[in-house]
Motif scaffolding. Structure first.
Motif, PDB file in Angstrom:
ATOM      1  N   LEU A 240       0.848  -1.182   0.000  1.00  0.00           N
ATOM      2  CA  LEU A 240       0.000   0.000   0.000  1.00  0.00           C
ATOM      3  C   LEU A 240       0.889   1.239   0.000  1.00  0.00           C
ATOM      4  N   VAL A 241       0.328   2.382  -0.414  1.00  0.00           N
ATOM      5  CA  VAL A 241       1.062   3.647  -0.343  1.00  0.00           C
ATOM      6  C   VAL A 241       0.879   4.216   1.060  1.00  0.00           C
ATOM      7  N   VAL A 242       1.965   4.304   1.815  1.00  0.00           N
ATOM      8  CA  VAL A 242       1.914   4.895   3.153  1.00  0.00           C
ATOM      9  C   VAL A 242       2.921   6.040   3.217  1.00  0.00           C
ATOM     10  N   ILE A 243       2.503   7.149   3.792  1.00  0.00           N
ATOM     11  CA  ILE A 243       3.337   8.355   3.849  1.00  0.00           C
ATOM     12  C   ILE A 243       3.311   8.898   5.274  1.00  0.00           C
ATOM     13  N   PRO A 244       4.205   8.430   6.146  1.00  0.00           N
ATOM     14  CA  PRO A 244       4.242   8.967   7.510  1.00  0.00           C
ATOM     15  C   PRO A 244       4.798  10.388   7.511  1.00  0.00           C
ATOM     16  N   THR A 245       4.246  11.207   8.384  1.00  0.00           N
ATOM     17  CA  THR A 245       4.615  12.630   8.416  1.00  0.00           C
ATOM     18  C   THR A 245       5.273  13.037   9.732  1.00  0.00           C
ATOM     19  N   ASP A 246       5.719  12.071  10.530  1.00  0.00           N
ATOM     20  CA  ASP A 246       6.260  12.378  11.859  1.00  0.00           C
ATOM     21  C   ASP A 246       7.342  13.449  11.811  1.00  0.00           C
ATOM     22  N   ASP A 247       8.316  13.276  10.932  1.00  0.00           N
ATOM     23  CA  ASP A 247       9.435  14.211  10.842  1.00  0.00           C
ATOM     24  C   ASP A 247       9.402  15.040   9.563  1.00  0.00           C
ATOM     25  N   ALA A 260      -2.383  12.859  -1.871  1.00  0.00           N
ATOM     26  CA  ALA A 260      -3.406  11.877  -1.516  1.00  0.00           C
ATOM     27  C   ALA A 260      -4.803  12.365  -1.877  1.00  0.00           C
ATOM     28  N   ARG A 261      -5.059  13.666  -1.697  1.00  0.00           N
ATOM     29  CA  ARG A 261      -6.377  14.216  -2.031  1.00  0.00           C
ATOM     30  C   ARG A 261      -6.689  14.062  -3.514  1.00  0.00           C
ATOM     31  N   THR A 267     -10.739   6.030  -5.564  1.00  0.00           N
ATOM     32  CA  THR A 267     -10.908   4.945  -4.600  1.00  0.00           C
ATOM     33  C   THR A 267     -12.366   4.685  -4.244  1.00  0.00           C
ATOM     34  N   THR A 268     -13.275   5.522  -4.712  1.00  0.00           N
ATOM     35  CA  THR A 268     -14.659   5.429  -4.247  1.00  0.00           C
ATOM     36  C   THR A 268     -15.498   4.430  -5.023  1.00  0.00           C
ATOM     37  N   THR A 269     -15.177   4.224  -6.299  1.00  0.00           N
ATOM     38  CA  THR A 269     -15.942   3.295  -7.137  1.00  0.00           C
ATOM     39  C   THR A 269     -14.997   2.548  -8.068  1.00  0.00           C
ATOM     40  N   PRO A 270     -15.400   1.390  -8.609  1.00  0.00           N
ATOM     41  CA  PRO A 270     -14.565   0.664  -9.573  1.00  0.00           C
ATOM     42  C   PRO A 270     -14.260   1.532 -10.791  1.00  0.00           C
ATOM     43  N   GLN A 271     -13.030   1.415 -11.292  1.00  0.00           N
ATOM     44  CA  GLN A 271     -12.564   2.248 -12.387  1.00  0.00           C
ATOM     45  C   GLN A 271     -12.393   1.434 -13.671  1.00  0.00           C
ATOM     46  N   GLY A 272     -12.925   1.965 -14.772  1.00  0.00           N
ATOM     47  CA  GLY A 272     -12.705   1.401 -16.093  1.00  0.00           C
ATOM     48  C   GLY A 272     -13.424   0.095 -16.350  1.00  0.00           C
ATOM     49  N   PRO A 273     -13.275  -0.426 -17.588  1.00  0.00           N
ATOM     50  CA  PRO A 273     -13.955  -1.667 -17.968  1.00  0.00           C
ATOM     51  C   PRO A 273     -13.549  -2.857 -17.100  1.00  0.00           C
ATOM     52  N   ALA A 274     -12.314  -2.840 -16.607  1.00  0.00           N
ATOM     53  CA  ALA A 274     -11.837  -3.947 -15.773  1.00  0.00           C
ATOM     54  C   ALA A 274     -12.317  -3.840 -14.333  1.00  0.00           C
ATOM     55  N   ARG A 275     -12.995  -2.731 -13.986  1.00  0.00           N
ATOM     56  CA  ARG A 275     -13.528  -2.519 -12.642  1.00  0.00           C
ATOM     57  C   ARG A 275     -12.441  -2.662 -11.572  1.00  0.00           C
ATOM     58  N   MET A 276     -11.417  -1.847 -11.711  1.00  0.00           N
ATOM     59  CA  MET A 276     -10.325  -1.873 -10.753  1.00  0.00           C
ATOM     60  C   MET A 276     -10.643  -0.982  -9.558  1.00  0.00           C
ATOM     61  N   MET A 277     -10.337  -1.501  -8.368  1.00  0.00           N
ATOM     62  CA  MET A 277     -10.518  -0.750  -7.131  1.00  0.00           C
ATOM     63  C   MET A 277      -9.148  -0.347  -6.586  1.00  0.00           C
ATOM     64  N   PHE A 278      -9.035   0.901  -6.129  1.00  0.00           N
ATOM     65  CA  PHE A 278      -7.783   1.424  -5.599  1.00  0.00           C
ATOM     66  C   PHE A 278      -7.934   1.705  -4.111  1.00  0.00           C
ATOM     67  N   ALA A 279      -6.886   1.382  -3.354  1.00  0.00           N
ATOM     68  CA  ALA A 279      -6.885   1.694  -1.922  1.00  0.00           C
ATOM     69  C   ALA A 279      -6.486   3.149  -1.726  1.00  0.00           C
ATOM     70  N   PRO A 280      -7.057   3.838  -0.747  1.00  0.00           N
ATOM     71  CA  PRO A 280      -6.618   5.204  -0.451  1.00  0.00           C
ATOM     72  C   PRO A 280      -5.177   5.207   0.037  1.00  0.00           C
ATOM     73  N   ASP A 281      -4.439   6.263  -0.295  1.00  0.00           N
ATOM     74  CA  ASP A 281      -3.098   6.455   0.257  1.00  0.00           C
ATOM     75  C   ASP A 281      -3.235   6.813   1.734  1.00  0.00           C
ATOM     76  N   LEU A 282      -2.352   6.291   2.558  1.00  0.00           N
ATOM     77  CA  LEU A 282      -2.396   6.542   3.994  1.00  0.00           C
ATOM     78  C   LEU A 282      -1.364   7.606   4.360  1.00  0.00           C
ATOM     79  N   VAL A 283      -1.844   8.771   4.774  1.00  0.00           N
ATOM     80  CA  VAL A 283      -0.979   9.896   5.120  1.00  0.00           C
ATOM     81  C   VAL A 283      -1.285  10.305   6.561  1.00  0.00           C
ATOM     82  N   GLY A 284      -0.243  10.486   7.364  1.00  0.00           N
ATOM     83  CA  GLY A 284      -0.438  10.914   8.748  1.00  0.00           C
ATOM     84  C   GLY A 284       0.724  10.488   9.599  1.00  0.00           C
TER      85      GLY A 284
END
Length: 339
Positions: A240-247, A260-261, A267-284
């Motif tokens: 998954l895409v993770v982006i820690p912002t501690d430092d 990420a925005r 990430t909200t609905t399936p994309q394209g003819p192949a109906r691909m789902m994307f996970a949200p990027d995790l930032v924090g």
């Protein structure tokens, strides 16, 4: 914070290795330096992604050969090599060579399917056989056979002063058990398990039986292990895409959140003819990201990850992100850096 079913055992990262077309050397050197940094920070693995006819690494195996000579411990992988671009016999030779050079640290990840933009590239890639090329699982089976030492020819022996082998040389005996399949569907997950491969599941899956990303990913993990000879012990790595912002600086934090925005709507609905789902990027903060990961159904059943670095950031951003992952997020997930 809820506890995972098991502590994180292996922590890796994935990078795309972008570069300026007018100065490609600098970008490739940056990638090698990032891999060296990963080893110093105690990461267990570093993975490179293919980008053909783009300004990203087109030959990860060659870059990993260089990385193998600048590191001593960290495992080196591809996530993933699309085998439609490759000749399985030649790829097997390259993989075995790098595995030998690295001392048995290579983890090749592969996937199937026609090359991207195949209609535009087929005349350059397969000029004489474009219509008859098989881009299905059989192409990976050929690769597995060659890597695992099955004969590639019925000829071997001495001819004049030359000695010939009937199997790919060099042969690296452990490489066959370190082959990974990058899959986003139930069919791929089952196929990888049936063929004794390891399984890479990423931030992209196919919405077949559900439109809930976590639910889909969990079903893939379970389908893979149910088909694998090792069952629940079969290796799965989540990316998954993770982006820690501690430092992170305030400017970095703002840039990461904007990145990420912009990607969130997909990430909200399936994309394209192949109906691909994307996970949200995790930032924090690492604590926030750890809590989000612990809540994910698939994460609760795996003990290996290869977190993906965002595609378009600067070298110093990757240094900050990797350092936070290794020193803060990893320990929050129960991981301990390699010696």
């Amino acid at each position: 914070m809820p506890l995972p079913s098991r502590p994180l055992r292996k922590l890796g990262f994935l990078t795309i290795g972008l570069f300026d077309g007018n100065d490609p050397g600098r970008g490739h050197e940056s990638t090698l330096e990032i891999i060296e940094l990963g080893e110093r920070l105690g990461f267990d693995s570093a993975w490179l992604r293919h980008r053909h006819l783009q300004y990203g690494i087109s030959s990860p195996v060659a870059v990993l050969a260089a990385a193998s000579q600048r590191t001593r411990r960290i495992e080196l992988g591809t996530a993933v090599t699309p085998v439609g671009w490759e000749n399985p016999l030649r790829l097997a030779e390259d993989l075995a060579t790098v595995d030998v050079l690295s001392g048995g640290r290579l983890n090749p990840g592969v996937s199937v399917g026609p090359p991207l933009h195949y209609e535009q590239v087929k005349r350059a890639l397969h000029p004489d056989t474009a219509a008859s090329e098989d881009f299905g699982y059989a192409r990976v089976e050929r690769l597995l056979d060659f890597v695992r030492g099955k004969p590639a020819t019925d000829f071997s022996g001495v001819e004049g002063f030359e000695v010939y082998s009937d199997r790919v040389q060099p042969h690296s005996p452990g490489l066959g058990s370190r082959m990974w399949y990058g899959g986003g569907s139930l069919r791929s997950a089952r196929w990888a398990g049936e063929h004794g491969m390891n399984f890479l599941t990423s931030s992209v899956v196919k919405a077949e039986e559900s439109e809930d990303f976590a639910e889909i990913q969990l079903s893939h993990v379970r389908a893979f292990r149910s088909a694998h000879p090792d069952g629940d012990r079969a290796r799965v790595s989540q990316g998954l895409v993770v982006i820690p912002t501690d430092d992170a600086t305030p400017a970095q934090r703002e840039r990461y959140e904007e990145y990420a925005r912009k990607r969130l709507p997909r990430t909200t609905t399936p994309q394209g003819p192949a109906r691909m789902m994307f996970a949200p990027d995790l930032v924090g903060t690492s604590e926030e990201i750890a809590e989000q990961l612990y809540a994910q159904a698939a994460f609760q059943e795996i003990d290996e990850v290869a977190f993906a670095l965002p595609f378009t950031f600067a070298h110093e951003d990757y240094v900050q992100i990797l350092t936070d992952i290794a020193t803060k997020l990893g320990p929050a997930l129960g991981w301990r850096p390699a010696a």
